[in-house]
Scaffold this motif. Sequence first.
Motif, PDB file in Angstrom:
ATOM      1  N   ILE A 240       0.867  -1.184   0.105  1.00 28.30           N
ATOM      2  CA  ILE A 240      -0.152  -0.118  -0.227  1.00 28.30           C
ATOM      3  C   ILE A 240       0.728   1.197  -0.081  1.00 28.30           C
ATOM      4  CG2 ILE A 240      -1.661   1.863   1.551  1.00 28.30           C
ATOM      5  CD1 ILE A 240      -3.074  -1.144   2.343  1.00 28.30           C
ATOM      6  N   ALA A 243       2.239   2.010  -3.652  1.00 32.44           N
ATOM      7  CA  ALA A 243       0.901   2.773  -4.766  1.00 32.44           C
ATOM      8  C   ALA A 243       1.601   3.991  -3.913  1.00 32.44           C
ATOM      9  CB  ALA A 243       0.051   1.426  -4.217  1.00 32.44           C
ATOM     10  N   ILE A 244       1.072   4.078  -2.223  1.00 29.22           N
ATOM     11  CA  ILE A 244       0.836   5.896  -2.146  1.00 29.22           C
ATOM     12  C   ILE A 244       2.350   6.692  -2.661  1.00 29.22           C
ATOM     13  CG2 ILE A 244       0.850   7.183  -0.596  1.00 29.22           C
ATOM     14  CD1 ILE A 244      -0.988   5.389   1.261  1.00 29.22           C
ATOM     15  N   MET A 263      -1.720   4.858 -11.379  1.00 34.11           N
ATOM     16  CA  MET A 263      -3.323   5.615 -10.769  1.00 34.11           C
ATOM     17  C   MET A 263      -2.665   7.565 -11.327  1.00 34.11           C
ATOM     18  SD  MET A 263      -3.793   3.410  -8.133  1.00 34.11           S
ATOM     19  CE  MET A 263      -5.731   4.415  -7.264  1.00 34.11           C
ATOM     20  N   PHE A 278      -9.331   2.439 -12.096  1.00 38.34           N
ATOM     21  CA  PHE A 278      -9.772   1.770 -11.439  1.00 38.34           C
ATOM     22  C   PHE A 278      -8.696   0.310 -11.836  1.00 38.34           C
ATOM     23  CE2 PHE A 278     -13.770   4.106 -10.831  1.00 38.34           C
ATOM     24  CZ  PHE A 278     -13.675   4.604 -10.280  1.00 38.34           C
ATOM     25  N   ALA A 281      -6.281   0.044  -9.322  1.00 38.90           N
ATOM     26  CA  ALA A 281      -6.994   0.030  -7.856  1.00 38.90           C
ATOM     27  C   ALA A 281      -7.361  -1.507  -7.488  1.00 38.90           C
ATOM     28  CB  ALA A 281      -7.809   1.788  -8.008  1.00 38.90           C
ATOM     29  N   LEU A 284      -4.262  -3.957  -6.997  1.00 34.36           N
ATOM     30  CA  LEU A 284      -3.634  -3.332  -5.504  1.00 34.36           C
ATOM     31  C   LEU A 284      -4.834  -3.973  -4.623  1.00 34.36           C
ATOM     32  CD1 LEU A 284      -1.625  -1.839  -4.094  1.00 34.36           C
ATOM     33  CD2 LEU A 284      -3.541   0.697  -4.405  1.00 34.36           C
ATOM     34  N   SER A 285      -6.277  -3.679  -4.717  1.00 34.86           N
ATOM     35  CA  SER A 285      -6.833  -4.302  -3.612  1.00 34.86           C
ATOM     36  C   SER A 285      -7.002  -5.328  -2.970  1.00 34.86           C
ATOM     37  CB  SER A 285      -7.669  -3.680  -3.607  1.00 34.86           C
ATOM     38  OG  SER A 285      -8.249  -2.423  -3.912  1.00 34.86           O
ATOM     39  N   VAL A 288      -3.620  -7.506  -1.825  1.00 32.89           N
ATOM     40  CA  VAL A 288      -3.119  -6.521  -0.575  1.00 32.89           C
ATOM     41  C   VAL A 288      -4.371  -7.428   0.382  1.00 32.89           C
ATOM     42  CG1 VAL A 288      -3.295  -4.953   1.801  1.00 32.89           C
ATOM     43  CG2 VAL A 288      -2.688  -3.722  -0.762  1.00 32.89           C
ATOM     44  N   LEU A 289      -5.590  -7.660  -0.198  1.00 33.01           N
ATOM     45  CA  LEU A 289      -6.543  -8.386   0.884  1.00 33.01           C
ATOM     46  C   LEU A 289      -5.868 -10.538   0.732  1.00 33.01           C
ATOM     47  CD1 LEU A 289      -8.878  -8.748   1.465  1.00 33.01           C
ATOM     48  CD2 LEU A 289     -10.077  -9.203  -0.719  1.00 33.01           C
ATOM     49  N   ASN A 292      -3.404 -10.376   3.769  1.00 37.14           N
ATOM     50  CA  ASN A 292      -3.971  -9.864   4.640  1.00 37.14           C
ATOM     51  C   ASN A 292      -4.867 -11.131   4.676  1.00 37.14           C
ATOM     52  OD1 ASN A 292      -3.209  -7.446   5.563  1.00 37.14           O
ATOM     53  ND2 ASN A 292      -4.624  -6.396   4.702  1.00 37.14           N
ATOM     54  N   LEU A 293      -5.580 -11.855   4.496  1.00 38.35           N
ATOM     55  CA  LEU A 293      -6.324 -13.208   4.604  1.00 38.35           C
ATOM     56  C   LEU A 293      -5.219 -14.343   5.079  1.00 38.35           C
ATOM     57  CD1 LEU A 293      -9.017 -13.012   2.022  1.00 38.35           C
ATOM     58  CD2 LEU A 293      -9.032 -12.950   4.231  1.00 38.35           C
TER      59      LEU A 293
ATOM     60  N   SER B 140      -7.731  -3.935   3.681  1.00 38.00           N
ATOM     61  CA  SER B 140      -6.787  -3.911   2.316  1.00 38.00           C
ATOM     62  C   SER B 140      -6.907  -2.999   1.375  1.00 38.00           C
ATOM     63  CB  SER B 140      -7.332  -5.475   1.903  1.00 38.00           C
ATOM     64  OG  SER B 140      -7.007  -6.024   2.723  1.00 38.00           O
ATOM     65  N   PRO B 142      -6.249   0.043  -0.350  1.00 36.70           N
ATOM     66  CA  PRO B 142      -6.114   1.668  -0.506  1.00 36.70           C
ATOM     67  C   PRO B 142      -6.619   3.224   0.235  1.00 36.70           C
ATOM     68  CG  PRO B 142      -4.845   0.269  -1.665  1.00 36.70           C
ATOM     69  CD  PRO B 142      -6.169   0.026  -1.418  1.00 36.70           C
ATOM     70  N   PHE B 144      -6.734   5.382  -1.367  1.00 38.64           N
ATOM     71  CA  PHE B 144      -6.662   6.850  -2.508  1.00 38.64           C
ATOM     72  C   PHE B 144      -8.286   5.814  -3.310  1.00 38.64           C
ATOM     73  CE2 PHE B 144      -2.557   5.367  -4.846  1.00 38.64           C
ATOM     74  CZ  PHE B 144      -2.652   4.056  -3.585  1.00 38.64           C
ATOM     75  N   VAL B 145      -8.143   4.435  -3.302  1.00 39.51           N
ATOM     76  CA  VAL B 145      -8.743   3.469  -3.935  1.00 39.51           C
ATOM     77  C   VAL B 145     -10.589   3.877  -3.652  1.00 39.51           C
ATOM     78  CG1 VAL B 145      -9.623   0.514  -4.830  1.00 39.51           C
ATOM     79  CG2 VAL B 145      -6.993   1.988  -4.063  1.00 39.51           C
TER      80      VAL B 145
END
Lengths: 310, 312
Positions: A240, A243-244, A263, A278, A281, A284-285, A288-289, A292-293, B140, B142, B144-145
């Motif tokens: 994350i 990406a930021i 992005m 999108f 995005a 990436l989500s 990361v998910l 995390n899982l 999970s 971010p 900005f998303v």
Amino acid sequence: MSASTIEVPQGDAPQGRVAVAAPMPDVLPPMRRIGGVVGFLRRNPTIAVGGFLLLLMIGVAVFAPFLGTVDPTALSPARRTREPSAMYWFGTDMLGRDVYSRVLYGARVSLIVGFSVALIASVIGLAIGLVSGFVRWLDWFVMRVMDGLMSIPPILLAIALAAATRGSVQNVIFAITVAEIPRVARLVRGVVLSLREQPYVDAAITTGTRVPVIMWRHILPNTLAPMTVQATYICASAMIVEAILSFIGAGTPPTTPSWGNIMAEGRALWQVKPYIVFFPAIFLSITVLAVNLLGDGLRDMLDPRMAKRV
Amino acid sequence: MFAYILRRLIATIPVMLVVAAVVFMMVYASGNPAALLAGDQATPEDIARIEHALGYDRPKIQQFVEWLWRVMQGDLGTSVFTNLPVTTMIAQRIEPTVSLMLVTLVLSVGVAVPMGVVAAWKAGTWIDRAIMVIAVLGFSVPVFVVGYILAWVFALQLDWFPVQGYTPLSEGFIPFISNLILPAIALGGVYIALIARITRATMLEVLQQDYVRTARAKGVGQREILFVHALKNAAIPIVTVIGIGIALLIGGAVVTESVFAIPGLGRLTVDAILRRDFPVIQGVVLMFSFVYVIINLLIDLSYSLFDPRIRY
């Protein structure tokens, strides 16, 4: 901890039945714990889902050149900002580059940064934590330095460090690692301090075992479980933060496609061409998910006390 | 109590010294800040000139002591680009950021604590699972998303809120809050997930205590048990995490302000980074860290409010 409806998850039911079923196999079907990988994944669905998604992303990153992509940096002003179509699955950006190819290649940066930061921060944090937990006169000093580093909001520290270095993937890894080390060091130090009070460590000290041997044989193995879980969360947060950093222009250089970069480039046009923002995005989500899982699943598996509670 | 506060204040001095040292040293992370500032086309003479003009050529210890002395007097230096004092630049930009953070804080705590309480109460049911799924998504996806999705759906498609921008509170509460609601939800995502998880975990523990059973036995209503008896006893870990989580808000604000074009400290930081305006970056990092340390100190001191057994 007293037993209650909360503490006994349904997932344990088949196990409980095994003991009852054993003497009368003809009444209940023989329910053994299914062994092997399949059994493990069925008992830990979170790990299964997270691991599957992560493997998928690793596959995308490794095999990006063979997944119908074109050169992700090839400019083509004639085909700027095309909407997604059969030809350009995710459309093209304002410089005519194929967003599908860029997103697939972008997986590489995210995964490399995530894994590198998790690994390097764990190793350095582990070393600092072990030394700090064992060498008492150093502890005060080291912990004040860690407190100081932790007092700077991590994203802000990473942003500032990335800004003070030339934009490159290595420097992004460096910046995020510095911000993550104190968390590992504190965790390991806590484990070391509690283990030091254990009778078997006392016994080892009494019998004259040297400190490095105690660390290696008695302390280190006990830190591995909490460290693995922590490393997974660090990996997720590093992806994350990368990406930021790229998104605000302080991270991976624009010549390398990364999800944050894509992005950032799509930002100016996002109200009319939202797909440029999108697609990276979503990738990436999901990544990361997945991590995390995996972390949640590992935590439940490695630390049964915490299972089903947090 | 007073002696304790004093002791805690003194204990923050070494921490703040480390923060100051890190903030001072990070300018040298690349080796030569002047070369970075000058850009790739600069000649060695240009670099030497910049180095001298900004004082980067003096001994580092001398620079650090002088810089620290000025910082302690409230002087954060002068911007390399605007020539304005950094404190002035921060003062000009602080209002939108503080507004955004306060709205996010209120919104997040207001949403997350009830979420965690309900998840603990209904532990193991689909309500609990749904809330925990929302929490893992909050960790999970971010900031900005979330920001872009919210802006696209609720501002561009549904037209319920302005897409971007900021209106000060002095121009009325409705325009103020309608500009801040989407950024606050986006920024609050991780924070809500964090608070909801810790609330659930602590509440699960508290709900097993004997006094909860006693309360239930004497016929206290479910809502009163949850929100009066149990939540009060679960308050300390929750409040601690709310304090630690402020770090997430600070980091996230930088990004949120970029997405929603809010002219706050985040934008100031991003602009300073792109121009490598080191005094501004240092000033912002130092100020945020100081605020963060003080907030967490205040939270430590507030423990006795929640638990009268704690005395200092």
